[in-house]
Scaffold this active site. Structure first.
Site, PDB file in Angstrom:
ATOM      1  N   LYS A  51       0.839  -1.209   0.000  1.00  0.00           N
ATOM      2  CA  LYS A  51       0.000   0.000   0.000  1.00  0.00           C
ATOM      3  C   LYS A  51       0.876   1.261   0.000  1.00  0.00           C
ATOM      4  O   LYS A  51       0.621   2.206  -0.741  1.00  0.00           O
ATOM      5  CB  LYS A  51      -0.937  -0.013   1.218  1.00  0.00           C
ATOM      6  CG  LYS A  51      -2.016  -1.085   1.084  1.00  0.00           C
ATOM      7  CD  LYS A  51      -2.779  -1.349   2.371  1.00  0.00           C
ATOM      8  CE  LYS A  51      -3.707  -2.550   2.182  1.00  0.00           C
ATOM      9  NZ  LYS A  51      -4.457  -2.910   3.390  1.00  0.00           N
ATOM     10  N   GLN A  95      -4.590  -1.482   9.584  1.00  0.00           N
ATOM     11  CA  GLN A  95      -4.461  -2.811   8.977  1.00  0.00           C
ATOM     12  C   GLN A  95      -5.060  -3.888   9.895  1.00  0.00           C
ATOM     13  O   GLN A  95      -4.732  -3.958  11.081  1.00  0.00           O
ATOM     14  CB  GLN A  95      -2.978  -3.103   8.699  1.00  0.00           C
ATOM     15  CG  GLN A  95      -2.721  -4.413   7.977  1.00  0.00           C
ATOM     16  CD  GLN A  95      -3.292  -4.433   6.561  1.00  0.00           C
ATOM     17  OE1 GLN A  95      -3.228  -3.451   5.823  1.00  0.00           O
ATOM     18  NE2 GLN A  95      -3.871  -5.559   6.170  1.00  0.00           N
ATOM     19  N   ASP A 118     -10.966   2.830   3.761  1.00  0.00           N
ATOM     20  CA  ASP A 118     -11.312   1.415   3.603  1.00  0.00           C
ATOM     21  C   ASP A 118     -12.811   1.215   3.371  1.00  0.00           C
ATOM     22  O   ASP A 118     -13.243   0.130   2.985  1.00  0.00           O
ATOM     23  CB  ASP A 118     -10.925   0.642   4.882  1.00  0.00           C
ATOM     24  CG  ASP A 118      -9.626  -0.121   4.720  1.00  0.00           C
ATOM     25  OD1 ASP A 118      -9.236  -0.400   3.570  1.00  0.00           O
ATOM     26  OD2 ASP A 118      -9.003  -0.449   5.753  1.00  0.00           O
TER      27      ASP A 118
END
Ligand code: NAD
Length: 289
Positions: A51, A95, A118
Site C-alpha cells: 500500500k 491494517q 477502507d
C-alpha cells in the site's frame, strides 16, 4: 481468458498519478494516507508495504505508523484519534487483523467517515446499503471493475457470491445488485453449494477456503472472480481451482495477480476521493482552512 488484475491496477494507478499531479497544482499539496499497523504479522507487513509503495507510485504521501503487538486499546485509539484530527491527513487505514486485546469496532468508530479510505466505518456501510454517496470498500469496488473490464454486462445476470463477510461478500453482493444483477449469497451453511454456483453467470468467491470451487461447479462461460488468499508455504492459493475452472469459465482472475492488486489500486482511488471531498468542503467553509 485470464483477467489480468495486475495490469488493470497498473493502468488505473497511472491515471491516478496524473490526477494527483493536477491536485498538487490546484491545492498546493497532495493527499496524505496514514497506515497504522499493530504487531509483527508478516502478511500484514507485506500488505502495508504494497500500500505504501502504491501510494509512492501514485504520488500520495504515505505515512506508516507501527505499534507493538501488546499496545493497549486505549493507546491505539489515542493514536488514531490524533491522526483523525490532523488536518494534513486525508485518509486513515488500520491494517486488520488486530491483536485480541483490541476491539476493531472501537477503532473504526474513531475514524471520521470522511477519512475512512477502507469504507468500513458504520456510516459508510449504512450509506452503501441505502444507496447514498459514500466510500465503497476497496475489494468489492475492485471486483466490479474487474468484471467491467471483461466487457460483461452485469445488468440482468445471475450472480452468486460465496461468502458473506462485512468486508467482501456482503458489500460486493450489494454492488452487484445495484448494477441490476440477481444475486444469491451462499455461505458455510449453504447446502449443495455446487447447485447454486452452477447457476451463476458471474461467480465471486470469497471464503478463504483453498480450491473450494472447481470446474464442475461452474456454469460454462461464467465470469469467475477469485478473492480468496490462502498461504501454502511460499505459494498463494485462491478459493477456485484455476486449472479446472479456467477450462469452463469465459473469464477468470488468477491468484495472485487478480483481485489483490485491484484492492490496492482502489485504496489509492478512495484516498484521492476523500482528499478531493475534504478540499471541496474546506473551500466552501474557508474559516476551517
Ligand atoms: P471471512 O472469514 O470473514 O468470511 C468467509 C466467508 O466464507 C464466511 O461468510 C463463510 O460463511 C464463508 N465460507 C467459509 N467456508 C465456506 C464453505 N466451505 N462454503 C461456503 N462458504 C464458506 O473472510 P473474508 O474477510 O471475506 O475473506 C475471504 C477470503 O478473501 C480470505 O482468503 C481473504 O484472505 C481474502 N481476501 C482477499 C482480499 C484481496 O484483496 N485479494 C481482500 C479481502 C479478503
Amino acid at each position: 481468458m485470464t483477467i489480468d488484475g495486475k495490469a488493470l491496477a497498473q493502468s488505473i494507478k497511472e491515471d491516478l498519478r496524473e490526477r494527483v499531479e493536477s491536485l498538487r497544482l490546484r491545492y498546493g499539496r497532495v493527499p496524505c494516507l496514514a497506515v497504522v499497523i499493530v504487531g509483527d504479522n508478516p502478511a500484514s507487513h507485506l500488505y502495508v508495504r504494497s500500500k505504501i509503495d502504491a501510494a509512492s507510485f501514485v504520488g500520495i504521501d504515505g505515512m506508516e505508523i507501527e505499534l507493538p503487538k501488546d499496545v493497549s486499546e486505549e493507546e491505539l485509539l489515542r493514536t488514531v484519534s490524533k491522526l483523525d484530527s490532523d488536518p494534513a491527513i486525508d485518509g486513515i487505514l488500520v491494517q486488520l487483523p488486530l491483536p485480541r486485546q483490541i476491539d476493531p469496532d472501537k477503532v473504526l468508530d474513531v475514524i471520521s467517515p470522511t477519512k475512512d479510505v477502507d469504507g468500513f466505518h458504520p456510516r459508510n456501510v449504512a450509506y452503501l446499503h441505502l444507496g447514498r454517496p459514500c466510500t465503497f470498500p476497496c475489494t468489492p469496488k475492485g471486483i466490479i471493475r474487474l468484471i467491467d473490464s471483461t466487457g460483461t454486462r452485469i445488468d440482468g445476470k445471475r450472480a452468486v457470491v460465496v461468502g458473506r463477510s462485512n468486508i467482501v461478500g456482503e458489500p460486493v453482493a450489494k454492488l452487484l445488485q445495484d448494477r441490476n444483477a440477481t444475486v444469491t449469497v451462499a455461505h458455510s451453511h449453504t447446502p449443495d453449494l455446487a447447485a447454486i454456483t452452477r447457476e451463476a453467470d458471474i461467480l465471486v468467491v470469497a471464503t478463504g477456503h483453498a480450491s473450494l470451487i472447481d470446474g464442475s461447479m461452474i456454469k460454462p462461460g461464467a465470469v469467475v472472480i477469485d478473492v480468496g488468499i490462502t498461504r501454502d508455504g511460499a505459494k498463494l492459493r485462491g478459493d477456485v481451482d484455476f486449472e479446472s475452472a479456467s477450462k469452463v469459465a469465459s473469464f477468470i482472475t488468477p491468484v495472485p495477480g487478480g483481485v489483490g492488486p485491484m484492492t490496492v489500486a482502489m485504496l489509492m482511488e478512495n484516498t484521492i476521493e476523500c482528499f478531493e471531498q475534504r478540499m471541496a468542503s474546506l473551500l466552501s467553509a474557508p474559516s476551517e482552512l
